[in-house]
Enzyme design. Structure first.
Site, PDB file in Angstrom:
ATOM      1  N   GLU A  71       0.942  -1.022   0.121  1.00 33.03           N
ATOM      2  CA  GLU A  71      -0.038   0.054   0.061  1.00 33.03           C
ATOM      3  C   GLU A  71       0.852   1.268  -0.012  1.00 33.03           C
ATOM      4  O   GLU A  71       1.775   1.171   0.644  1.00 33.03           O
ATOM      5  CB  GLU A  71      -0.886  -0.114   1.144  1.00 33.03           C
ATOM      6  N   HIS A 296      -2.014  16.656 -11.667  1.00 35.24           N
ATOM      7  CA  HIS A 296      -1.364  15.360 -11.402  1.00 35.24           C
ATOM      8  C   HIS A 296      -1.754  14.310 -12.292  1.00 35.24           C
ATOM      9  O   HIS A 296      -2.743  13.996 -12.673  1.00 35.24           O
ATOM     10  CB  HIS A 296      -1.863  14.965 -10.036  1.00 35.24           C
TER      11      HIS A 296
END
Length: 433
Positions: A71, A296
């Site tokens: 993660e 982004h």
């Protein structure tokens, strides 16, 4: 070992269990005097003489946790929010402290020759700000306060081996036999060794497996007898998110970059920041932002993992140019994980593109996590922002802009895939004071 069902123990964010498959939950129960609590733990590093004569021992319980290794940085921030909310519930009944798990190498931290293990939270976030919301401490502080690197109980969270019974979903939690062999092994002294954030001297006293399915609320009665389910979870989540203030040195670097390359300052952009997050209450639409577009653009694993809603470089550049024209902006700041070949293509197609590119010395000091935060901070101050679908990096920028007081129309935007005529835009994360 005492029956854990009758002993105050703590699991973690169960709503994330099936997604994250949280590897382990670590809990320590300790009194300042070193007395046994609930017939379960013994003192691994203190003695009764630890408490000065005449003083009442503090019955402190420490919660430690870990996250599935794959993660990423920004999803782990979500995990912290859930853990902090859970500790708030526990503190209604007992004195709990949340121990911050040191940061280590993550998938997206790919800078070579940079030491990126055992990184304290203070490198990335203001500990003072976190503590204004819930008691927290760094792991090395925990070692010093608790008397040694001992974890009294390690709980490995797992699914139920039988799955959903007769296809019926129900919330439940039980101690069960381990489905898979835990990644902890006993040493010659009988302690458990394994991955504890890069601290090889840390060892566990007991290891058990806990099957669980459901929301975090089902854990509260299991942890504390006669405790109701978690209350005010959604509101607490938003309060905790506001407390996650970036470390000041990272914000300063981002502000200096904005001023130098983007002609952007808080005064001109109406993004004045209060160091005390509890006093930060900007009205939606009050922030103007710097005269630049912020982007982004997620690449790498997203190219094949989300190929339908991630544009090609050509498609992304087409959208960027369209937005710059519509918003009357002549500068674009790009945060991206694109490789060197794609970066060169972007520079050719977007000659006005600006990026934060640290020197090797800066990177060694800031780490990949610090550089990511600087990128997010610069994106958060732009006149207009567009991000990548289902990217937690983009989500965190949405939240920063919401806190700063930007109009949602300038914030909750994402690229569409090349074959999408229209695509669903991000959900509005509305701040609650």
């Amino acid at each position: 070992m005492a029956d854990l069902k009758k002993t105050p123990v703590l699991s973690s964010i169960l709503e994330y269990l099936n997604l994250l498959l949280l590897v382990s939950f670590l809990m320590q129960i300790r009194t300042a005097s070193g007395e046994i609590l609930d017939n379960m733990v013994f003192n691994a590093g203190q003695s009764a003489s630890s408490t000065p004569a005449g003083e009442v021992a503090r019955d402190v319980r420490y919660l430690l946790y870990d996250v599935n290794p794959p993660e990423g940085f920004n999803l782990r921030r979500d995990v912290y929010i859930r853990m902090a909310s859970l500790v708030k519930t526990l503190r209604k009944h007992q004195d709990w402290v949340l121990v911050l798990p040191p940061w280590g190498r993550l998938y997206h931290w790919q800078s070579p020759d940079i030491d990126q293990v055992r990184i304290p939270w203070g490198e990335f976030f203001s500990i003072t700000s976190l503590q204004a919301n819930v008691p927290v401490m760094e792991y090395e502080e925990f070692i010093a306060e608790s008397g040694g690197p001992f974890i009294e109980q390690v709980l490995v969270l797992q699914n139920y081996a039988e799955g959903w019974t007769e296809g019926k979903w129900e919330e439940k939690v039980d101690l069960r036999s381990c489905i898979e062999k835990p990644s902890y092994s006993k040493d010659k002294q009988g302690y458990y060794r394994g991955w504890f954030w890069g601290y090889e001297e840390t060892r566990g006293v007991n290891v058990s497996c806990l099957s669980a399915q459901g929301q975090a609320s089902i854990i509260a009665p299991y942890l504390l007898e006669n405790t109701t389910a978690v209350q005010n979870g959604e509101q607490w989540d938003r309060i905790t998110r506001r407390s996650m203030v970036f470390s000041k040195h990272l914000r300063i670097i981002g502000d200096e970059f904005r001023a130098k390359y983007l002609n952007s300052t808080d005064e001109k952009d109406q993004t004045l920041y209060n160091e005390d997050w509890t006093r930060m209450k900007a009205k939606p639409g009050s922030a103007k932002g710097g005269a630049y577009l912020a982007v982004h653009l997620r690449r790498k694993d997203f190219i094949w993992g989300h190929r339908d809603d991630v544009p090609s470089l050509k498609g992304a550049v087409k959208k960027i140019r369209s937005l710059m024209k519509k918003q009357k902006l002549d500068r674009v700041f790009v945060a991206t994980d694109a490789d060197e070949e794609e970066l060169e293509q972007l520079k050719r197609m977007l000659p006005n593109m600006v990026r934060y590119e640290p020197t090797w010395e800066d990177l060694e000091l800031l780490k990949d996590g610090g550089v990511a935060i600087i990128d997010q901070w610069i994106c958060a101050h732009a006149r207009y922002f567009i991000g990548t679908s289902v990217s937690t990096f983009s989500f965190r920028i949405h939240e920063e802009r919401e806190i700063l007081g930007f109009d949602p129309k300038t914030t909750y935007n994402r690229f569409c895939g090349d074959d999408e005529q229209e695509c669903e835009q991000p959900t509005h994360w509305k701040i609650v004071y």
